[in-house]
Design an enzyme around this catalytic site. Sequence first.
Site, PDB file in Angstrom:
ATOM      1  N   ASP A 273      78.194  73.919 -21.129  1.00 26.95           N
ATOM      2  CA  ASP A 273      78.829  73.485 -22.360  1.00 26.95           C
ATOM      3  C   ASP A 273      80.030  74.412 -22.620  1.00 26.95           C
ATOM      4  O   ASP A 273      79.852  75.506 -23.129  1.00 26.95           O
ATOM      5  CB  ASP A 273      77.738  73.629 -23.430  1.00 26.95           C
TER       6      ASP A 273
ATOM      7  N   PHE B 284      77.191  58.803 -29.438  1.00 25.13           N
ATOM      8  CA  PHE B 284      76.196  58.793 -28.360  1.00 25.13           C
ATOM      9  C   PHE B 284      74.841  59.341 -28.780  1.00 25.13           C
ATOM     10  O   PHE B 284      73.855  59.155 -28.096  1.00 25.13           O
ATOM     11  CB  PHE B 284      76.720  59.500 -27.101  1.00 25.13           C
TER      12      PHE B 284
ATOM     13  N   GLU C 145      76.403  77.262 -24.507  1.00 29.73           N
ATOM     14  CA  GLU C 145      77.253  78.328 -25.033  1.00 29.73           C
ATOM     15  C   GLU C 145      76.503  78.898 -26.238  1.00 29.73           C
ATOM     16  O   GLU C 145      75.963  78.155 -27.039  1.00 29.73           O
ATOM     17  CB  GLU C 145      78.565  77.714 -25.508  1.00 29.73           C
TER      18      GLU C 145
ATOM     19  N   GLN D  28      87.844  87.600 -26.833  1.00 34.03           N
ATOM     20  CA  GLN D  28      88.145  86.912 -25.571  1.00 34.03           C
ATOM     21  C   GLN D  28      87.452  87.579 -24.385  1.00 34.03           C
ATOM     22  O   GLN D  28      86.942  86.894 -23.499  1.00 34.03           O
ATOM     23  CB  GLN D  28      89.657  86.846 -25.326  1.00 34.03           C
TER      24      GLN D  28
HETATM   25  N1  LIG Z   1      87.293  81.645 -25.897  1.00 32.84           N
HETATM   26  C1  LIG Z   1      87.073  81.467 -27.191  1.00 32.84           C
HETATM   27  N2  LIG Z   1      87.893  82.052 -28.097  1.00 32.84           N
HETATM   28  C2  LIG Z   1      87.701  81.923 -29.417  1.00 32.84           C
HETATM   29  N3  LIG Z   1      86.695  81.234 -29.958  1.00 32.84           N
HETATM   30  C3  LIG Z   1      85.856  80.630 -29.104  1.00 32.84           C
HETATM   31  C4  LIG Z   1      85.997  80.698 -27.687  1.00 32.84           C
HETATM   32  N4  LIG Z   1      85.002  79.979 -27.118  1.00 32.84           N
HETATM   33  C5  LIG Z   1      84.284  79.493 -28.145  1.00 32.84           C
HETATM   34  N5  LIG Z   1      84.779  79.884 -29.332  1.00 32.84           N
HETATM   35  C6  LIG Z   1      84.238  79.617 -30.666  1.00 32.84           C
HETATM   36  O1  LIG Z   1      82.817  79.637 -30.614  1.00 32.84           O
HETATM   37  C7  LIG Z   1      82.301  78.710 -31.558  1.00 32.84           C
HETATM   38  C8  LIG Z   1      81.359  77.754 -30.856  1.00 32.84           C
HETATM   39  O2  LIG Z   1      82.107  76.939 -30.041  1.00 32.84           O
HETATM   40  P1  LIG Z   1      82.090  75.352 -30.252  1.00 32.84           P
HETATM   41  O3  LIG Z   1      81.702  75.048 -31.641  1.00 32.84           O
HETATM   42  O4  LIG Z   1      83.314  74.775 -29.695  1.00 32.84           O
HETATM   43  O5  LIG Z   1      80.977  74.976 -29.315  1.00 32.84           O
HETATM   44  P2  LIG Z   1      80.057  73.841 -29.588  1.00 32.84           P
HETATM   45  O6  LIG Z   1      79.293  74.077 -30.846  1.00 32.84           O
HETATM   46  O7  LIG Z   1      79.325  73.740 -28.337  1.00 32.84           O
HETATM   47  O8  LIG Z   1      81.069  72.632 -29.773  1.00 32.84           O
HETATM   48  P3  LIG Z   1      80.646  71.160 -29.945  1.00 32.84           P
HETATM   49  O9  LIG Z   1      80.816  70.904 -31.387  1.00 32.84           O
HETATM   50  O10 LIG Z   1      81.605  70.385 -29.098  1.00 32.84           O
HETATM   51  O11 LIG Z   1      79.237  71.063 -29.480  1.00 32.84           O
HETATM   52  C9  LIG Z   1      83.473  77.984 -32.165  1.00 32.84           C
HETATM   53  O12 LIG Z   1      83.734  78.522 -33.423  1.00 32.84           O
HETATM   54  C10 LIG Z   1      84.593  78.247 -31.171  1.00 32.84           C
HETATM   55  O13 LIG Z   1      85.858  78.274 -31.743  1.00 32.84           O
END
Ligand SMILES: Nc1ncnc2c1ncn2[C@@H]1O[C@H](COP(=O)(O)OP(=O)(O)OP(=O)(O)O)[C@@H](O)[C@H]1O
Length: 202
Positions: free
Chosen positions: A78, A182, A31, A54
Amino acid sequence: MHIAIAGNIGAGKTTLAGLLASHYGWEALKEMPDENPYLADFYEDMPRWAFQVQVHFLTSRFDQLIQISQAKHPVIQDRTIYEDAFVFAKNLHDSEIMSTQDYQTYHRLFDIIMRLVRPPDLLIFLDAGLPKLTLQVKKRGRLYEQSVDITYLATLQKHYQNWIRSYQESPMLYIDVNELDFLNRPEDFQMIVEKINHYLSL
Ligand SMILES: Nc1ncnc2c1ncn2[C@@H]1O[C@H](COP(=O)(O)OP(=O)(O)OP(=O)(O)O)[C@@H](O)[C@H]1O
């Protein structure tokens, strides 16, 4: 083969996706929140940017799913399109941040996309409690996430619980990550690998 990792902000999806990709030789399809041009504005003013943020996430996720369907090798994703719709967008509508009209428009688009894509072969759900999530978000210190507080994480958590309880689209591997590390404890990572091997009959 399509493996997807789901979980709240800060659950550790990206870290685990990277580790599993290296271990199994899968492609990690990350992502890329920084590529959502609305995200920083959204965190500043949610009612103004909810719809745009969105639609952008949904478009990126649809693009990822098309790429996955065409991939000749296993791919690990992810965050899923289900979380966009059933956690993030739903939360915005239920909290009256997104209007019903915008939510219905979003959902029409989501429903059309769902007719064209397939669920993952395995969904790995990372469940972390609010203290762990808050700590991880603070630790990584992303500027645009400064307004992500325990209240926002708790509301998302509630939607995650409802969504995962009714999830039936694919086999689902639930992992409570509260006591796991992990990244730094090989035995914790190995335990996850064994569970995945079991689910995928590897
Ligand atoms: N559909 C959505 N609507 C609003 N915000 C979103 C959406 N999808 C992702 N985000 C935002 O994008 C940002 C990145 O997502 P997130 O941090 O969850 O991913 P990540 O870094 O892969 O998480 P993790 O810490 O589990 O690795 C976050 O601030 C999250 O809230």
